[in-house]
Write a protein that holds these residues in place. Structure first.
Motif, mmCIF file in Angstrom:
data_model
loop_
_atom_site.group_PDB
_atom_site.id
_atom_site.type_symbol
_atom_site.label_atom_id
_atom_site.label_comp_id
_atom_site.label_asym_id
_atom_site.label_seq_id
_atom_site.Cartn_x
_atom_site.Cartn_y
_atom_site.Cartn_z
ATOM 1 N N ASP A 204 0.597 -1.649 0.276
ATOM 2 C CA ASP A 204 -0.574 0.019 0.215
ATOM 3 C C ASP A 204 0.855 1.235 -0.434
ATOM 4 O O ASP A 204 1.506 1.512 0.944
ATOM 5 N N VAL A 205 0.994 2.103 -1.094
ATOM 6 C CA VAL A 205 1.816 3.047 -1.368
ATOM 7 C C VAL A 205 1.688 4.280 -0.374
ATOM 8 O O VAL A 205 2.437 5.085 0.520
ATOM 9 N N LEU A 206 0.072 4.578 -0.310
ATOM 10 C CA LEU A 206 -0.102 5.259 0.264
ATOM 11 C C LEU A 206 -0.209 5.230 2.345
ATOM 12 O O LEU A 206 0.036 6.223 2.531
ATOM 13 N N ARG A 207 0.307 4.217 2.397
ATOM 14 C CA ARG A 207 0.435 4.296 3.983
ATOM 15 C C ARG A 207 2.052 3.297 4.185
ATOM 16 O O ARG A 207 2.253 3.328 5.218
ATOM 17 N N MET A 208 2.691 3.102 3.355
ATOM 18 C CA MET A 208 4.219 3.172 2.684
ATOM 19 C C MET A 208 5.384 4.064 3.803
ATOM 20 O O MET A 208 4.880 5.300 3.349
ATOM 21 N N PRO A 209 6.333 4.094 4.849
ATOM 22 C CA PRO A 209 7.272 5.063 4.867
ATOM 23 C C PRO A 209 7.745 5.645 4.200
ATOM 24 O O PRO A 209 7.915 4.983 2.922
ATOM 25 N N THR A 210 8.130 6.807 3.869
ATOM 26 C CA THR A 210 8.590 8.036 2.964
ATOM 27 C C THR A 210 9.684 6.829 2.784
ATOM 28 O O THR A 210 10.142 6.710 1.167
ATOM 29 N N GLU A 211 10.805 6.256 3.145
ATOM 30 C CA GLU A 211 12.436 6.659 3.283
ATOM 31 C C GLU A 211 12.071 5.181 2.600
ATOM 32 O O GLU A 211 12.583 4.621 1.224
ATOM 33 N N THR A 212 11.295 3.912 2.960
ATOM 34 C CA THR A 212 10.850 3.133 1.080
ATOM 35 C C THR A 212 10.265 3.549 0.411
ATOM 36 O O THR A 212 10.899 2.809 -1.033
ATOM 37 N N LEU A 213 9.058 5.107 0.362
ATOM 38 C CA LEU A 213 8.688 4.759 -1.022
ATOM 39 C C LEU A 213 9.403 5.501 -1.932
ATOM 40 O O LEU A 213 9.481 5.086 -2.959
ATOM 41 N N ARG A 214 10.670 6.177 -0.833
ATOM 42 C CA ARG A 214 11.430 7.052 -2.517
ATOM 43 C C ARG A 214 12.679 5.711 -2.596
ATOM 44 O O ARG A 214 13.443 6.314 -3.383
#
Ligand SMILES: Nc1ncnc2c1ncn2[C@@H]1O[C@H](COP(=O)(O)OP(=O)(O)OP(=O)(O)O)[C@@H](O)[C@H]1O
Ligand SMILES: [Mg+2]
Length: 244
Positions: free
Chosen positions: A69-79
């Motif tokens: 779930d990208v909308l609830r992913m920690p920003t670090e993981t997302l980046r």
């Protein structure tokens, strides 16, 4: 790994900018996003990496990378998983080497030798190695625009993302550098999902597998390139092709 958008809506205050976007971006493909100025192309990319939230944009709907779930992913993981390259080539104001090692050190614990090997790997993948290898301690500010843009792509690859988002990456470049970036994207697409916003239809025709056509904050076509350029499904699609 697929990137799936389901009923994605984005608003800044009361202003709705993206409306109920549902689509799937495929891995190992280049998807070109086209559409008139202001239709929401940049916002779409900035929604996928959630940087719109930093400007107060509100995203609703579902956005998934594989099952995550990208909308609830920690920003670090997302980046790490979704890289972005901008219109203006941006080099960090330090050496070529440090532009890459900075990102490598942020995401990975590497020995000196491993770090060096990866720097070589990504400079080679972006066709920069032969041009810069004689001295990697040179300031990245001294590179040409095209070289800086390839370095920006190399830097994005250092995080080993699943998807690479590029917002008009060639619009500030001359033809030779544009073709170099196109070659590079074609070479690396086996390993990444690539979404590229472009105003250059000829570029979309040269490198894309799929075309996304946007209009007023909506995706109105998402089809294979051949189909789009031979039989667009919408009036706007036909207009775009006639303009080519
Ligand atoms: N931070 C923001 N606050 C308010 N409105 C915004 C914001 N960012 C974008 N918008 C609005 O969203 C709409 C889409 O803008 P966007 O930059 O995504 O278009 P675009 O398709 O990338 O255009 P271009 O081809 O000119 O780059 C525009 O109406 C713009 O004003
Ligand atoms: Mg834009």
């Amino acid at each position: 790994m697929k990137l799936t958008l389901e009923n994605i809506t984005v608003a800044f205050g009361k202003k709705m900018v993206l409306h109920e976007i549902s689509t799937v971006f495929s891995p190992q493909k280049i998807t070109a996003v086209i559409g008139q100025s202001g239709c929401g192309k940049t916002t779409l990319l900035r929604t996928i990496n959630r940087t719109v939230e930093e400007e107060g944009g509100r995203i609703s709907g579902k956005l998934e990378l594989a099952a995550a779930d990208v909308l609830r992913m920690p920003t670090e993981t997302l980046r790490k998983q979704i890289g972005m390259v901008f219109q203006q080539p941006i080099a960090f104001p330090f050496s070529i080497e440090k532009n890459l090692s900075y990102v490598l050190n942020y995401h990975f614990k590497l020995s000196k030798a491993e770090r060096k090997a990866r720097i070589t790997q990504y400079l080679t993948a972006t066709n920069l190695f032969n041009e810069v290898n004689s001295d990697l301690t040179v300031s990245a500010n001294q590179l040409s625009g095209g070289q800086k843009q390839r370095l920006a792509i190399a830097r994005a690859l250092c995080a080993e993302p699943d998807f690479l988002l590029l917002d008009e990456p060639c619009s500030a470049l001359d033809m030779e550098n544009t073709l170099a970036i196109e070659q590079l994207l074609l070479q690396i697409k086996q390993a990444y999902g690539i979404v590229i916003v472009t105003h250059n239809l000829a570029q979309a025709k040269r490198i894309a597998d799929d075309i996304v056509l946007m209009d007023s904050g909506r995706i109105i076509e998402h089809t294979g390139k051949k189909q789009f350029f031979s039989r667009p499904a919408t009036e706007l699609g036909r207009k775009f092709i006639q303009y080519m």
